[in-house]
Design a protein around this motif. Structure first.
Motif, PDB file in Angstrom:
ATOM      1  N   THR A  12       0.835  -1.213   0.000  1.00  0.00           N
ATOM      2  CA  THR A  12       0.000   0.000   0.000  1.00  0.00           C
ATOM      3  C   THR A  12       0.866   1.258   0.000  1.00  0.00           C
ATOM      4  OG1 THR A  12      -0.199  -0.196   2.414  1.00  0.00           O
ATOM      5  CG2 THR A  12      -1.991  -1.077   1.084  1.00  0.00           C
ATOM      6  N   LEU A  28       0.769   4.218  -2.765  1.00  0.00           N
ATOM      7  CA  LEU A  28       0.555   5.618  -2.387  1.00  0.00           C
ATOM      8  C   LEU A  28       1.666   6.541  -2.860  1.00  0.00           C
ATOM      9  CD1 LEU A  28      -0.742   5.113   1.279  1.00  0.00           C
ATOM     10  CD2 LEU A  28      -2.074   5.950  -0.668  1.00  0.00           C
ATOM     11  N   SER A  88      -5.276   3.628  -1.110  1.00  0.00           N
ATOM     12  CA  SER A  88      -4.344   2.886  -1.973  1.00  0.00           C
ATOM     13  C   SER A  88      -5.041   2.034  -3.036  1.00  0.00           C
ATOM     14  CB  SER A  88      -3.448   1.972  -1.129  1.00  0.00           C
ATOM     15  OG  SER A  88      -4.230   1.039  -0.404  1.00  0.00           O
TER      16      SER A  88
END
Length: 585
Positions: free
Chosen positions: A400, A404, A438
């Motif tokens: 994640t 991001l 995400s």
């Protein structure tokens, strides 16, 4: 004598069919018109099973029944008659002496076949009986072994002399019959488009099965004394230690077939009866497909392409083992593979080597885990990252974070539905705001078998099936549905090939709000459906009504979704569901 035997058998078959007098006369008229044996006609019409027909003949004619799957066939005996004659009459020689020939027949009352074989072989024919499909399979096995015999010397590997085995054992392993048997087994699996070969030691012998369209089928049952030689031959081809039988091993075989190199992944595992071997067949044409060939509905295909155009974010593919997640990911990577992008994967194991993509295989012995490798990947300036599977909190956190910070991340999860992936991420310990920030989309998918195009037929659903259809699919069934009549080309299953059904959930603002509120998966799914998402059941229904698959197969593939979505009416139809599931298998 032959006529009286035929009349006695026909009468017994008619009694076994339990049909009314009017229908009986129609069948007799058709039998006289076509000239087919009555038993074959009754089997074709589904009035008598082949198993019942063989049992009737065995009893009425007082002849021996043979199970070719459990018999060791001496293929040199087959050479005593031309293979064309064997195929034409559906017979196969089993054993011979100076005066007699034991002949396996699908129709032991076929005097023309007996006379032809007696004349060519110069021996008295002693008929025994077996199923037509078993005889055809045995003849196919013989033909493929004969064709492979010319390639045997090419299949020898330089590593033979380096193995920790006695010369006596090595000569048996490399003996021509064993080499032919293994080559024939692999060729047969490739011909049937199998995904896996299973070599399973038992007390009776080595059970060999192949997985075709997700279902295992028996291929052969060599005697126990050949078990070690066959398994050792496979291990030598895979460059494994044939002396080591106490530990699991993994290897690869580069097999040449029709001037093509096919990668075979070999895995061994010790069992109480000996070493079990599984051979995974990895063909590029099956693993890497154009996106439009995956089986996505037109709307889902467009939505999936849009997800892959994201410069950052995480796209998840979910489903149980064996539902085609790897094929979907590899096809997506192939679609994204451009010179301008740095693509890196971490997999366990690497199924297929992709040109232009940096692939890394997990190795826990040296602590090369998904999480540790992901950390290293982020220092390699990647644009696109593929994580074979998200299994723990550490891996999901790094994935994640990568999503991001400007990377497109592709990965898989084991969940039954698209909405269930959200619950799985939060169950792992990921905060809901990290999920929404995400994740850009989730694909849940299943593989369903397609009706065999060679024996597809129409039928009208009965009252019980109509009732079940309404409860399960929430709509009235069409007047005509489709199924496979079962033929030799589909190994009497009624199915040939597989395609995908899927549900694709794009995380828009409404769904993100529900996730932040920690709404259950069912509420998230209902909102996604309101906004146009097709559920697995709906997509299965699309394939069903298009004549691609059957009711039983659509139900089998979406069974887990019944529990996820609490569809009503299942309990009262549980017996009928069991019937459909059994027919589908």
């Amino acid at each position: 004598m032959e006529r009286s035997n035929r009349r006695r058998v026909d009468q017994a078959l008619m009694n076994a069919a339990s049909i009314i007098q009017e229908q009986r006369q129609k069948i007799l008229d058709e039998q006289q018109l076509t000239g087919k044996p009555l038993g074959k006609l009754l089997v074709e019409k589904g009035l008598v099973s082949e198993e019942k027909m063989i049992s009737v003949m065995e009893k009425q004619l007082n002849i021996t029944r043979v199970n070719l799957l459990s018999k060791e066939i001496n293929y040199s005996i087959i050479d005593c008659i031309p293979i064309e004659m064997a195929r034409r009459h559906k017979v196969i020689p089993l054993s011979t002496s100076s005066e007699k020939l034991v002949l396996v027949m699908a129709d032991p009352l076929n005097l023309a076949a007996i006379d032809d074989v007696a004349m060519v072989s110069g021996r008295e024919v002693v008929p025994v009986i077996a199923s037509e499909i078993d005889i055809a399979n045995a003849l196919d096995h013989y033909c493929s072994m004969s064709a492979q015999g010319q390639k045997d010397h090419k299949e020898q590997k330089n590593s033979f002399d380096q193995k920790e085995k006695s010369p006596d054992m090595r000569s048996k392993v490399n003996d021509a019959p064993i080499v032919k048997m293994v080559n024939s087994m692999i060729s047969r699996a490739l011909e049937e488009e199998a995904s896996d070969l299973h070599l399973e030691p038992t007390n009776e012998g080595l059970r060999i099965r192949m997985r075709v369209d997700g279902v295992l089928h028996d291929l052969a049952f060599p005697p126990r004394f050949k078990q070690d030689h066959i398994i050792s031959r496979v291990k030598i081809m895979a460059d494994l230690d044939i002396a080591e039988k106490r530990m699991a091993q993994d290897g690869n075989i580069q097999h040449e077939e029709d001037n093509k190199i096919i990668n075979l992944r070999v895995s061994t595992m010790p069992t109480i009866n000996g070493e079990k071997v599984v051979i995974r067949i990895l063909e590029r044409k099956k693993i890497i497909l154009p996106l439009e060939k995956l089986g996505f509905s037109p709307a889902n295909h467009r939505a999936f392409q849009r997800l892959l155009l994201n410069q950052s974010g995480m796209v998840l593919v979910t489903g149980p083992t064996g539902c085609g997640k790897t094929t979907t990911l590899y096809s997506a990577l192939n679609y994204l593979n451009k010179p301008k992008d740095n693509i890196i994967t971490v997999e366990d194991p690497v199924e297929y080597r992709l040109k232009g993509i940096n692939q890394i295989q997990v190795n826990r012995r040296i602590n090369r885990t998904f999480a540790n490798t992901l950390r290293s990947i982020l220092r390699q300036d990647p644009d696109i990252i593929m994580v074979g599977e998200i299994r723990d909190l550490e891996t999901v956190k790094i994935a994640t974070q990568a999503a991001l910070t400007g990377h497109l991340v592709l990965s898989t999860l084991h969940t039954n539905s698209a909405a269930g992936a959200v619950a799985r991420l939060t169950d792992m310990g990921l905060e809901p705001f990290m999920v929404t920030a995400s994740t850009v989309g989730v694909v849940a998918q299943r593989l369903i078998r397609k009706i065999c195009p060679h024996c597809i037929e129409e039928y009208h659903p009965d009252v019980e099936e109509n009732h079940f259809y309404c409860k399960y699919f929430k709509k009235e069934p069409p007047s005509v549905l489709y199924r496979g009549a079962k033929c030799n080309r589909c190994n009497q299953t009624g199915y040939r090939g597989r395609t995908l059904i899927q549900e694709l959930m794009v995380l828009n603002q409404d769904l993100q709000d529900l996730i932040l509120q920690k709404a259950p998966a069912l509420i998230i799914q209902q909102k996604a459906v309101e906004q146009g998402m097709l559920t697995l059941i709906s997509d299965g229904l699309r394939c069903l009504e298009a004549g691609v698959t059957t009711v039983g197969e659509a139900v089998r593939a979406t069974f887990s979704s019944v529990f996820d979505n609490e569809i009503t009416g299942y309990a009262e139809n549980s017996l009928f569901f069991a019937r459909l599931h059994e027919e589908s298998s």
